[in-house]
Design a protein around this motif. Sequence first.
Motif, PDB file in Angstrom:
ATOM      1  N   GLU A 146      -3.788   1.102  -7.688  1.00 27.78           N
ATOM      2  CA  GLU A 146      -4.643   0.406  -6.724  1.00 27.78           C
ATOM      3  C   GLU A 146      -3.816  -0.207  -5.594  1.00 27.78           C
ATOM      4  O   GLU A 146      -4.215  -0.166  -4.424  1.00 27.78           O
ATOM      5  N   TYR A 147      -2.653  -0.744  -5.941  1.00 29.38           N
ATOM      6  CA  TYR A 147      -1.832  -1.383  -4.917  1.00 29.38           C
ATOM      7  C   TYR A 147      -1.266  -0.355  -3.943  1.00 29.38           C
ATOM      8  O   TYR A 147      -1.251  -0.571  -2.732  1.00 29.38           O
ATOM      9  N   ILE A 148      -0.819   0.787  -4.473  1.00 29.18           N
ATOM     10  CA  ILE A 148      -0.317   1.845  -3.589  1.00 29.18           C
ATOM     11  C   ILE A 148      -1.413   2.313  -2.649  1.00 29.18           C
ATOM     12  O   ILE A 148      -1.185   2.544  -1.455  1.00 29.18           O
ATOM     13  N   GLN A 149      -2.638   2.408  -3.178  1.00 27.42           N
ATOM     14  CA  GLN A 149      -3.751   2.837  -2.333  1.00 27.42           C
ATOM     15  C   GLN A 149      -4.039   1.812  -1.244  1.00 27.42           C
ATOM     16  O   GLN A 149      -4.331   2.162  -0.101  1.00 27.42           O
ATOM     17  N   ARG A 150      -3.925   0.525  -1.580  1.00 23.21           N
ATOM     18  CA  ARG A 150      -4.132  -0.529  -0.583  1.00 23.21           C
ATOM     19  C   ARG A 150      -3.095  -0.442   0.527  1.00 23.21           C
ATOM     20  O   ARG A 150      -3.403  -0.593   1.715  1.00 23.21           O
ATOM     21  N   VAL A 151      -1.842  -0.211   0.155  1.00 26.01           N
ATOM     22  CA  VAL A 151      -0.780  -0.103   1.151  1.00 26.01           C
ATOM     23  C   VAL A 151      -1.016   1.106   2.050  1.00 26.01           C
ATOM     24  O   VAL A 151      -0.851   1.038   3.268  1.00 26.01           O
ATOM     25  N   LEU A 152      -1.432   2.230   1.459  1.00 29.32           N
ATOM     26  CA  LEU A 152      -1.727   3.428   2.249  1.00 29.32           C
ATOM     27  C   LEU A 152      -2.884   3.183   3.214  1.00 29.32           C
ATOM     28  O   LEU A 152      -2.863   3.640   4.361  1.00 29.32           O
ATOM     29  N   HIS A 208      -3.644   0.315   4.465  1.00 28.42           N
ATOM     30  CA  HIS A 208      -3.106  -0.572   5.500  1.00 28.42           C
ATOM     31  C   HIS A 208      -2.309   0.201   6.547  1.00 28.42           C
ATOM     32  O   HIS A 208      -2.367  -0.094   7.744  1.00 28.42           O
ATOM     33  N   THR A 209      -1.554   1.228   6.110  1.00 26.64           N
ATOM     34  CA  THR A 209      -0.741   2.017   7.044  1.00 26.64           C
ATOM     35  C   THR A 209      -1.506   3.213   7.601  1.00 26.64           C
ATOM     36  O   THR A 209      -0.912   4.059   8.279  1.00 26.64           O
TER      37      THR A 209
END
Length: 441
Positions: free
Chosen positions: A409-415, A417-418
Motif C-alpha cells: 500500500e505504501y509503495i502504491q501511495r508513493v507511485l 504521489h509521483t
Amino acid sequence: MDLRKENILIVDDDIDILELLQRHLQSMGYHTYKAVSVKEALYILKDTFIDLLITDIQMPEIDGLQLLKFSNEHYPEIPKLVVTGYPSVQDTLQVIKSGATDYLTKPFTKKELKEAIEKAFLQNKKRKTHTPKTTDSKPNIYSDMVGESDAFRKVTNIVDRVKDNKATVIIKGESGTGKELVARAIHYSGKFSREPFIAVNCAAIPENLQEAELFGYLKGAFTGANENRNGFFQAAKGGTLFLDEIGTASLAVQTKLLRALQEKEITRVGSRTVEKVDIRIIAATNANLIEDIKNNTFREDLYYRLTVVEIIVPPLRERKSDISILTEKFIRKYGIEFKDRLLRISPEALQILERYNWPGNIRELENIIQRAVIMSDGVVDVKDLPEFLKYQINFSNNELKPLREMEKEYIQRVLNHTQGNKTKAAEILQIDRKTLREKLK
C-alpha cells in the motif's frame, strides 16, 4: 442617547481618494481609519472595533474582493460599502456575492456618499433585528481561539460562563495547547476587558525574586532594592493576573498567594502594611499538581482555592477537526506577514497535517505553517512541509495488517504521489529501480 461616533475604515490605494473620503466622513461626524492596502486593513480590523468598511476593488497584490470575502467570513456583523472607478455588471455581481451592502461609482457627491452610508447602517440594523437568536450555536471564532470541534466548544462554553465574574480559574493542558489564549479570551471577552491583563510566567522568575516581583517591595527590603516598586498584583489592579506554570511557584509565594485569594489582600516585601487587591486570578499548568501535593512541593489548600473553576484544554490530537481551521488562520497570518498576500494550502498538504498526532500541539502546528509559508511559492504544498511529516503513517487498532500488505500500500501511495514516475518513487523509497520493479511484480 448614544453619542458614540461610529468607526469607519476606508481602504483605497489612492491617497487623494482616502483624504477626500476622510474629510467627508469627519464632517458627517464619523471617526475614520485609513488603509492604503488590504494588508494594512486586516491589521486594523484585528485590533479595532469597526462599524463600517468602505473599500475600493482595484488594488495591487490583494484586491478589494478578497478583503470583502475575508471580512464577510470573519466579521459578518460589519456592513460593507464598495467605491470604485471601474464599474461593470460583472463587478457588481461579484461585489454583491461578496457581502457588500451597496456599490458607489467614482466620482460621487458627498450627498451620495452620505445616503449610501446611512443605507448600509439601516440595512445592517434591520438584518440584526430580524436574525433569529439561537442558544445552541456559537461562532467558531472566540477571541484569538478558533475551532468547531466538541472539545473546543466545551472550553468556550466555560469561558462564556466565567468571563463576566472574577471567580478564580485554573487552566490545565499540555504544553502548546493555548492555555494563555484561553485566559486572554476570558479577560477580553468579558466586562472587565478595559482593565489590565498581566501575564506572568512563574517559571521564568528566579525563585528568590518571585515574591518581590509578584507583590512588590519597599526601598531597602533587600540588597538592590533602591526604590519602592509595585509588583504584578498592583499592575493588574481591577483586571486579571494570569499566573502561568503555577506549579513552579515557591512555597513562600504559595503561602502569600493563598492569603491573597482568601483575604483579597497582599503585603509588599519589607512592609507590614496590608494592601487590599481587587483582581481576578487565572492560573495555568501543564504539570500534575496532585502529584506535586503528594511530593510536598505544592500546597493542597492553595490547589483547592485555585480550582474554583477548572478548564481542561484538550491536546490537538483530540480535536483533529480543528486542524484545517487553525491551518487557515496561520496561513493567513504568515501569508500577510511574509508574502504580503493571502495564501492557500493544497488538499494533499492539509491531509498530511490532519493525519499527524501533533505532540507539540498548536504551537508545533503554527511553527510548521510558518516555515511552510516561507518555503512556498504561492500555495502551501506537500513539498513545503518537513520531511518527517510526509511519511507519517498512523494506525488504528482495526487497521493492523501484515507487513507485506502495508509495504504494498505504501509503495502504491508513493507511485500515486509521483504520478507513476518509478525513478522518483525509488528515490523517495531509497531503493534502486531494479528492487522497485521486483516489488511491483
